[in-house]
Motif scaffolding. Structure first.
Motif, PDB file in Angstrom:
ATOM      1  N   MET A   1      21.797 -37.121  14.648  1.00 15.08           N
ATOM      2  CA  MET A   1      23.016 -37.822  15.078  1.00 15.08           C
ATOM      3  C   MET A   1      22.893 -38.113  16.607  1.00 15.08           C
ATOM      4  O   MET A   1      22.481 -37.186  17.263  1.00 15.08           O
ATOM      5  N   LYS A   2      23.497 -39.479  16.662  1.00 14.11           N
ATOM      6  CA  LYS A   2      23.406 -39.666  18.187  1.00 14.11           C
ATOM      7  C   LYS A   2      24.571 -39.463  18.987  1.00 14.11           C
ATOM      8  O   LYS A   2      25.282 -38.403  18.670  1.00 14.11           O
ATOM      9  N   LYS A   3      24.818 -40.099  20.068  1.00 16.38           N
ATOM     10  CA  LYS A   3      25.811 -39.931  21.131  1.00 16.38           C
ATOM     11  C   LYS A   3      27.211 -39.832  20.430  1.00 16.38           C
ATOM     12  O   LYS A   3      27.190 -40.887  19.564  1.00 16.38           O
ATOM     13  N   ILE A   4      28.133 -39.211  20.617  1.00 13.15           N
ATOM     14  CA  ILE A   4      29.574 -39.111  20.135  1.00 13.15           C
ATOM     15  C   ILE A   4      30.162 -40.594  20.609  1.00 13.15           C
ATOM     16  O   ILE A   4      30.408 -40.755  21.783  1.00 13.15           O
ATOM     17  N   PRO A   5      30.677 -41.271  19.760  1.00 11.99           N
ATOM     18  CA  PRO A   5      31.464 -42.318  20.133  1.00 11.99           C
ATOM     19  C   PRO A   5      32.824 -41.880  20.810  1.00 11.99           C
ATOM     20  O   PRO A   5      33.223 -41.165  20.509  1.00 11.99           O
ATOM     21  N   VAL A   6      33.481 -42.769  21.533  1.00 12.54           N
ATOM     22  CA  VAL A   6      34.742 -42.585  22.221  1.00 12.54           C
ATOM     23  C   VAL A   6      35.811 -42.392  21.349  1.00 12.54           C
ATOM     24  O   VAL A   6      36.678 -41.360  21.676  1.00 12.54           O
ATOM     25  N   GLY A   7      35.777 -42.962  20.293  1.00  7.72           N
ATOM     26  CA  GLY A   7      36.868 -42.998  19.220  1.00  7.72           C
ATOM     27  C   GLY A   7      37.015 -41.591  18.733  1.00  7.72           C
ATOM     28  O   GLY A   7      37.974 -40.815  18.420  1.00  7.72           O
ATOM     29  N   SER A   8      35.776 -40.814  18.593  1.00  4.48           N
ATOM     30  CA  SER A   8      36.007 -39.597  17.717  1.00  4.48           C
ATOM     31  C   SER A   8      35.985 -38.661  18.999  1.00  4.48           C
ATOM     32  O   SER A   8      36.764 -37.621  18.633  1.00  4.48           O
ATOM     33  N   ILE A   9      35.629 -38.793  20.236  1.00  4.13           N
ATOM     34  CA  ILE A   9      36.012 -37.917  21.029  1.00  4.13           C
ATOM     35  C   ILE A   9      37.673 -37.787  21.471  1.00  4.13           C
ATOM     36  O   ILE A   9      38.205 -36.850  21.302  1.00  4.13           O
ATOM     37  N   LEU A  10      38.179 -38.973  21.383  1.00  8.22           N
ATOM     38  CA  LEU A  10      39.773 -38.899  21.369  1.00  8.22           C
ATOM     39  C   LEU A  10      40.244 -38.111  20.080  1.00  8.22           C
ATOM     40  O   LEU A  10      41.197 -37.531  20.376  1.00  8.22           O
ATOM     41  N   LEU A  11      39.808 -38.261  18.924  1.00  7.63           N
ATOM     42  CA  LEU A  11      40.254 -37.716  17.846  1.00  7.63           C
ATOM     43  C   LEU A  11      40.030 -36.037  17.927  1.00  7.63           C
ATOM     44  O   LEU A  11      40.642 -35.284  17.619  1.00  7.63           O
ATOM     45  N   PHE A  12      38.873 -35.760  18.518  1.00 11.48           N
ATOM     46  CA  PHE A  12      38.638 -34.364  18.543  1.00 11.48           C
ATOM     47  C   PHE A  12      39.656 -33.784  19.452  1.00 11.48           C
ATOM     48  O   PHE A  12      40.069 -32.563  19.307  1.00 11.48           O
ATOM     49  N   SER A  13      39.747 -34.579  20.850  1.00  9.81           N
ATOM     50  CA  SER A  13      40.584 -34.021  21.805  1.00  9.81           C
ATOM     51  C   SER A  13      42.197 -33.898  21.126  1.00  9.81           C
ATOM     52  O   SER A  13      42.943 -32.926  21.566  1.00  9.81           O
ATOM     53  N   ALA A  14      42.611 -34.661  20.481  1.00  8.50           N
ATOM     54  CA  ALA A  14      43.806 -34.674  19.721  1.00  8.50           C
ATOM     55  C   ALA A  14      43.883 -33.468  18.593  1.00  8.50           C
ATOM     56  O   ALA A  14      44.894 -32.965  18.769  1.00  8.50           O
ATOM     57  N   SER A  15      42.710 -33.232  17.946  1.00  5.10           N
ATOM     58  CA  SER A  15      42.836 -32.313  17.075  1.00  5.10           C
ATOM     59  C   SER A  15      42.781 -31.057  17.988  1.00  5.10           C
ATOM     60  O   SER A  15      43.354 -29.991  17.156  1.00  5.10           O
ATOM     61  N   LEU A  16      42.164 -30.589  19.084  1.00  4.39           N
ATOM     62  CA  LEU A  16      42.429 -29.527  19.665  1.00  4.39           C
ATOM     63  C   LEU A  16      43.904 -29.230  20.187  1.00  4.39           C
ATOM     64  O   LEU A  16      44.435 -28.064  20.380  1.00  4.39           O
ATOM     65  N   MET A  17      44.493 -30.506  20.575  1.00  2.00           N
ATOM     66  CA  MET A  17      46.103 -30.540  20.874  1.00  2.00           C
ATOM     67  C   MET A  17      46.988 -29.816  19.723  1.00  2.00           C
ATOM     68  O   MET A  17      47.661 -29.004  19.939  1.00  2.00           O
ATOM     69  N   TRP A  18      46.426 -30.376  18.571  1.00  2.00           N
ATOM     70  CA  TRP A  18      47.120 -29.792  17.364  1.00  2.00           C
ATOM     71  C   TRP A  18      46.904 -28.321  17.092  1.00  2.00           C
ATOM     72  O   TRP A  18      47.965 -27.614  16.781  1.00  2.00           O
ATOM     73  N   LEU A  19      45.468 -27.742  17.287  1.00  2.00           N
ATOM     74  CA  LEU A  19      45.188 -26.435  17.165  1.00  2.00           C
ATOM     75  C   LEU A  19      46.113 -25.718  18.308  1.00  2.00           C
ATOM     76  O   LEU A  19      46.719 -24.285  17.930  1.00  2.00           O
ATOM     77  N   ILE A  20      46.409 -26.188  19.278  1.00  2.00           N
ATOM     78  CA  ILE A  20      47.005 -25.121  20.506  1.00  2.00           C
ATOM     79  C   ILE A  20      48.351 -25.272  20.173  1.00  2.00           C
ATOM     80  O   ILE A  20      49.047 -24.169  20.418  1.00  2.00           O
ATOM     81  N   LEU A  21      48.929 -26.535  19.727  1.00  2.00           N
ATOM     82  CA  LEU A  21      50.500 -26.337  19.146  1.00  2.00           C
ATOM     83  C   LEU A  21      50.624 -25.280  17.972  1.00  2.00           C
ATOM     84  O   LEU A  21      51.710 -24.591  18.059  1.00  2.00           O
ATOM     85  N   ALA A  22      49.570 -25.223  17.138  1.00  2.20           N
ATOM     86  CA  ALA A  22      49.546 -24.288  16.049  1.00  2.20           C
ATOM     87  C   ALA A  22      49.539 -22.735  16.611  1.00  2.20           C
ATOM     88  O   ALA A  22      50.301 -21.790  16.149  1.00  2.20           O
ATOM     89  N   ILE A  23      48.585 -22.474  17.473  1.00  5.83           N
ATOM     90  CA  ILE A  23      48.487 -21.214  18.081  1.00  5.83           C
ATOM     91  C   ILE A  23      49.786 -20.685  18.898  1.00  5.83           C
ATOM     92  O   ILE A  23      50.000 -19.495  18.511  1.00  5.83           O
TER      93      ILE A  23
END
Length: 58
Positions: A1-23
């Motif tokens: 797997m190569k470099k992470i695309p920008v869209g996936s980085i945005l999705l991963f950062s948004a998922s971290l936001m949801w996790l923080i809200l859950a915690i």
């Protein structure tokens, strides 16, 4: 797997936001909704990463 695309980085950062809200319990929704959104965003981010990787394969 190569470099992470920008869209996936945005999705991963948004998922971290949801996790923080859950915690920390911030917001009006239940923890289950936040955990579901976290899993959903991680899954879509991984799918996006793999599809971009496959499309750019030479």
């Amino acid at each position: 797997m190569k470099k992470i695309p920008v869209g996936s980085i945005l999705l991963f950062s948004a998922s971290l936001m949801w996790l923080i809200l859950a915690i920390f319990g911030i917001g009006n929704w239940s923890t289950r909704v936040y955990i579901f959104l976290f899993i959903l965003f991680v899954a879509v981010g991984l799918i996006n990463w793999r599809m971009t990787d496959n499309a750019n394969k030479d």
